[in-house]
Scaffold this active site. Structure first.
Site, PDB file in Angstrom:
ATOM      1  CB  SER A   1      14.991  18.649  27.246  1.00 12.23           C
ATOM      2  OG  SER A   1      16.084  19.521  27.130  1.00 12.23           O
ATOM      3  CB  THR A   2      14.025  23.278  23.910  1.00 18.39           C
ATOM      4  OG1 THR A   2      14.448  23.808  25.169  1.00 18.39           O
ATOM      5  CG2 THR A   2      12.530  23.432  23.771  1.00 18.39           C
TER       6      THR A   2
END
Length: 196
Positions: A11-12
């Site tokens: 997840s960024t």
């Protein structure tokens, strides 16, 4: 009060929160609980076969530009990795095995920094070995623990717990029964933990 951070290594926006959360909690009485989990099974349960940022290219393009802005704002390095979403299973298993270790937060930050700060492939064992060495622990020991049946089942249980809690994205924060989603809600979660 306890603040739980539910995060996925692919997840960024989890990169932003994991990089900031301990510093934001310094000097508070809030207990931080790391909660690694896997978004893939949750997405599949909702009929998605990959990240919404891949499915919707307009949303994806916005996310990458937003990451550039946010990383600049927070003083974090940013390199768009060549693969997205990255396979974070091994990292999640190591983190799950190491949750009671004092260096687990360092491990999480360094994995995210390798991926989104340097563009490294965190599914590569050599990358995770370097991260573990930077945590001053023996990589072979933690790779072995990550492969144990107990560790695998704990990660599956955590992912199922996330689903039960209504978590649909990462990062998410749980304070008591109150759920917050997204890096932009980290400060709100901390504010609530202060008053409970």
């Amino acid at each position: 009060m306890k603040l739980e951070i539910w995060f996925e290594f692919a997840s960024t926006y989890s990169y932003l929160s994991v990089s900031r959360i301990e510093e934001l909690l310094n000097g508070t009485q809030i207990d931080l609980a790391w909660r690694p989990f896997l978004l893939g099974p949750i997405f599949r349960g909702r009929g998605l076969d990959t990240s919404p940022f891949i499915i919707d290219s307009i949303k994806g393009a916005y996310m990458w530009r937003d990451m550039e802005r946010c990383c600049k704002k927070y003083g974090l390095p940013f390199v768009r990795p060549p693969i997205f979403p990255m396979n974070g299973l091994s990292a999640a298993r190591i983190m799950t095995a190491a949750l009671s270790e004092t260096w687990s937060g360092d491990f999480a930050r360094l994995v995210f920094a390798a991926q989104f700060g340097c563009g490294a492939d965190i599914s590569d064992e050599a990358v995770l070995r370097r991260v573990l060495e930077d945590c001053d622990v023996t990589p072979d020991e933690w790779f072995a623990k990550a492969k144990q049946s107990l560790t695998k089942s704990k990660l599956r249980e955590a992912t199922e717990q996330a689903r039960t809690l209504g978590i649909f994205g990462a990062p998410s924060f749980l304070v008591g029964d109150e759920l917050f989603w997204g890096d932009d809600r980290l400060e709100d979660a901390i504010a609530l933990a202060h008053v409970l």
